[in-house]
Enzyme design. Structure first.
Site, PDB file in Angstrom:
ATOM      1  N   ASP A   1      -9.413 -59.241   6.848  1.00 46.41           N
ATOM      2  CA  ASP A   1      -9.416 -60.650   7.231  1.00 46.41           C
ATOM      3  C   ASP A   1     -10.809 -61.264   7.251  1.00 46.41           C
ATOM      4  OD1 ASP A   1      -6.707 -60.893   7.421  1.00 46.41           O
ATOM      5  OD2 ASP A   1      -6.602 -60.803   9.597  1.00 46.41           O
TER       6      ASP A   1
ATOM      7  N   ARG B   1      -3.745 -72.543  11.434  1.00 42.97           N
ATOM      8  CA  ARG B   1      -3.002 -71.360  11.873  1.00 42.97           C
ATOM      9  C   ARG B   1      -3.898 -70.359  12.588  1.00 42.97           C
ATOM     10  NH1 ARG B   1      -1.220 -68.323   7.540  1.00 42.97           N
ATOM     11  NH2 ARG B   1      -0.229 -67.080   9.162  1.00 42.97           N
TER      12      ARG B   1
ATOM     13  N   ARG C   1       3.548 -57.353   1.743  1.00 40.53           N
ATOM     14  CA  ARG C   1       3.649 -56.994   3.159  1.00 40.53           C
ATOM     15  C   ARG C   1       5.095 -56.704   3.575  1.00 40.53           C
ATOM     16  NH1 ARG C   1      -0.574 -60.297   6.885  1.00 40.53           N
ATOM     17  NH2 ARG C   1       0.038 -62.227   5.930  1.00 40.53           N
TER      18      ARG C   1
ATOM     19  N   LYS D   1      -5.815 -64.577  17.856  1.00 41.98           N
ATOM     20  CA  LYS D   1      -4.518 -65.024  17.349  1.00 41.98           C
ATOM     21  C   LYS D   1      -3.582 -63.839  17.123  1.00 41.98           C
ATOM     22  CE  LYS D   1      -3.820 -65.748  12.875  1.00 41.98           C
ATOM     23  NZ  LYS D   1      -2.548 -65.407  12.179  1.00 41.98           N
ATOM     24  N   ASN D   2      -4.070 -62.816  16.426  1.00 40.49           N
ATOM     25  CA  ASN D   2      -3.209 -61.694  16.082  1.00 40.49           C
ATOM     26  C   ASN D   2      -2.771 -60.914  17.317  1.00 40.49           C
ATOM     27  OD1 ASN D   2      -3.339 -62.340  13.376  1.00 40.49           O
ATOM     28  ND2 ASN D   2      -4.988 -60.906  12.931  1.00 40.49           N
TER      29      ASN D   2
ATOM     30  N   CYS E   1       4.542 -63.762   0.855  1.00 40.23           N
ATOM     31  CA  CYS E   1       3.230 -64.008   1.427  1.00 40.23           C
ATOM     32  C   CYS E   1       2.223 -64.188   0.301  1.00 40.23           C
ATOM     33  CB  CYS E   1       2.811 -62.851   2.329  1.00 40.23           C
ATOM     34  SG  CYS E   1       1.173 -63.064   3.055  1.00 40.23           S
TER      35      CYS E   1
END
Length: 424
Positions: free
Chosen positions: A309, A401, A123, A22-23, A118
């Protein structure tokens, strides 16, 4: 809202296919803005964040066509008709700021909304802006938007010194530098596999880049980039998440397409806790080496360190490991919001600032819990695999997501899990 119900106590056996990252994909998609020719991405993950980025690109005049059930993204920016990324889209996803560098490099101007707050920390985007200023950009922040303008003749090469390692700022600067006049050097650059993947894609488009995967990346600007086809790298966070599943629930699972080099520090920590990790041409196979898992200490760090993560998922494992573990979060503040939900399931966790002390218990108990962010949501599902009784995870829109077909993938290896639709 939908929820996911997990009934614990079932050992897992089988194979889970790992999707594209995803990233990485969220970074590769804005790269289409750098060229008039088509960019095609294969091995794309099918996630809501990808659809949001496609919506943002379309608002700028780019064409994004999902093919092969969404596994292929065919994109073209030959007819850009806008330079403004509106708040209504940007607020949904912080990665939206990654259109700033490409728009500025290609068009010479851009207006991009500042991302919203966030849940896992502030961030800020100041590192993105500093990098673009080092390439000659004039920036004006007003009414919640970044108004950016390149000097006459376009961006120019420069020395970018990041005071802190930032993946997003490295990505934005790297894309912008490909079309800047002269040489740009990014110092203290992020080294993540997603950065390496972006550099490889940009090089396939004609960029001149060296040093990706090290702290110093050098870019020699070119006049234009051309089209390319690029395969998105394996999602190391999904990989690590599912590697933890058989360690929590018992059994043995193969992660198809997995590579140890993507998660070397993570593999070292779970092996220290009692995991066995085998690598072959098919991927990675994971099981408990000698029965019970035991405590280990974990500190999150930029790549090649332990990924932030995967901190929440690792905590779920350590909740039932023998002994006491200490998890230190050095990347984001407020990233222990899953801890109170795990405590509801019987975990013993004490959070003090950026440090959480976890004392393993014999067994967790199923309970209604609420997801607070993407990684927290999947940590609660993992905990439910080992809990006695039923765990009901609400607010699972976070999950969509970052994880495609999570219920089907876990059910495919024997987990008792189902998604309950809000209107059922």
């Amino acid at each position: 809202m939908d929820s996911i119900n997990v009934t614990g106590g079932q050992a897992l056996e089988g194979t889970i296919p790992i999707a594209g990252a995803k990233n990485a994909c969220l970074t590769l998609m804005p790269a289409t803005l750098l060229s008039e020719e088509p960019l095609t991405l294969t091995n794309a993950p099918r996630l809501s964040d990808i659809r949001t980025m496609a919506q943002l690109l379309a608002s700028l005049g780019a064409e994004v066509s999902p093919l092969s059930d969404g596994l292929v993204l065919a994109m073209s920016s030959h007819a850009l008709n806008g330079d403004r990324a509106d708040y209504d889209i940007v607020r949904k996803m912080r990665a939206s700021i990654l259109v700033l560098g490409p728009l500025l490099a290609r068009l010479g101007h851009a207006v991009v909304s500042l991302p919203g707050g966030c849940a896992i920390g502030a961030r800020p985007v100041d590192l993105h802006l500093r990098a673009l200023e080092a390439m000659g950009a004039e920036l004006d922040l007003r009414d919640g938007y970044v108004h950016a303008k390149a000097p006459s003749g376009g961006l120019r090469g420069g020395e970018v010194e990041f005071p802190l390692v930032s993946v997003g700022a490295t990505e934005n600067a790297l894309m912008a530098a490909t079309l800047a006049r002269g040489t740009t050097r990014l110092h203290n650059a992020a080294q993540e596999p997603e950065i390496v993947d972006l550099a490889r894609c940009l090089r396939a488009m004609g960029a001149q880049i060296s040093g990706e995967g090290t702290p110093v990346i050098e870019v020699q600007g070119v006049d234009r980039l051309h089209g390319a086809t690029h395969r998105v790298v394996t999602d190391r966070i999904e990989l690590g998440t599912y590697m933890l599943a058989p360690l929590i629930a018992g059994g043995e699972v193969t992660l198809a397409g997995g590579r140890r080099d993507l998660l070397a520090a993570f593999c070292e920590r779970i092996e220290a806790a009692g995991a066995e990790v085998r690598e072959d041409a098919a991927g990675l196979t994971v099981r408990r080496a000698n029965g019970a898992m035991h405590a280990v200490d974990v500190t999150t760090e930029p790549f090649p360190g332990f990924p932030t993560d995967l901190q929440a998922q690792m905590m779920a494992l350590l909740c039932t490991a023998e002994g006491t573990s200490v998890l230190e979060e050095r990347i984001f503040e407020n990233r222990f919001m899953h801890a109170p939900e795990l405590v509801r399931m019987g975990a013993r966790i004490d959070v003090q600032g950026g440090q959480a002390t976890v004392t393993g218990v014999e067994r967790l108990r199923g309970a209604p819990v609420m997801a607070t962010d993407l990684r927290a949501s999947v940590s609660l599902i993992l905990a439910g695999l080992a809990a006695e009784g039923d765990t009901i995870v609400s607010r699972v829109y976070h999950l969509d997501r970052g994880y495609e077909h999570v219920v089907a993938k876990l059910r495919g290896v024997g987990a008792r899990i189902e998604r309950v639709r809000a209107n059922d």
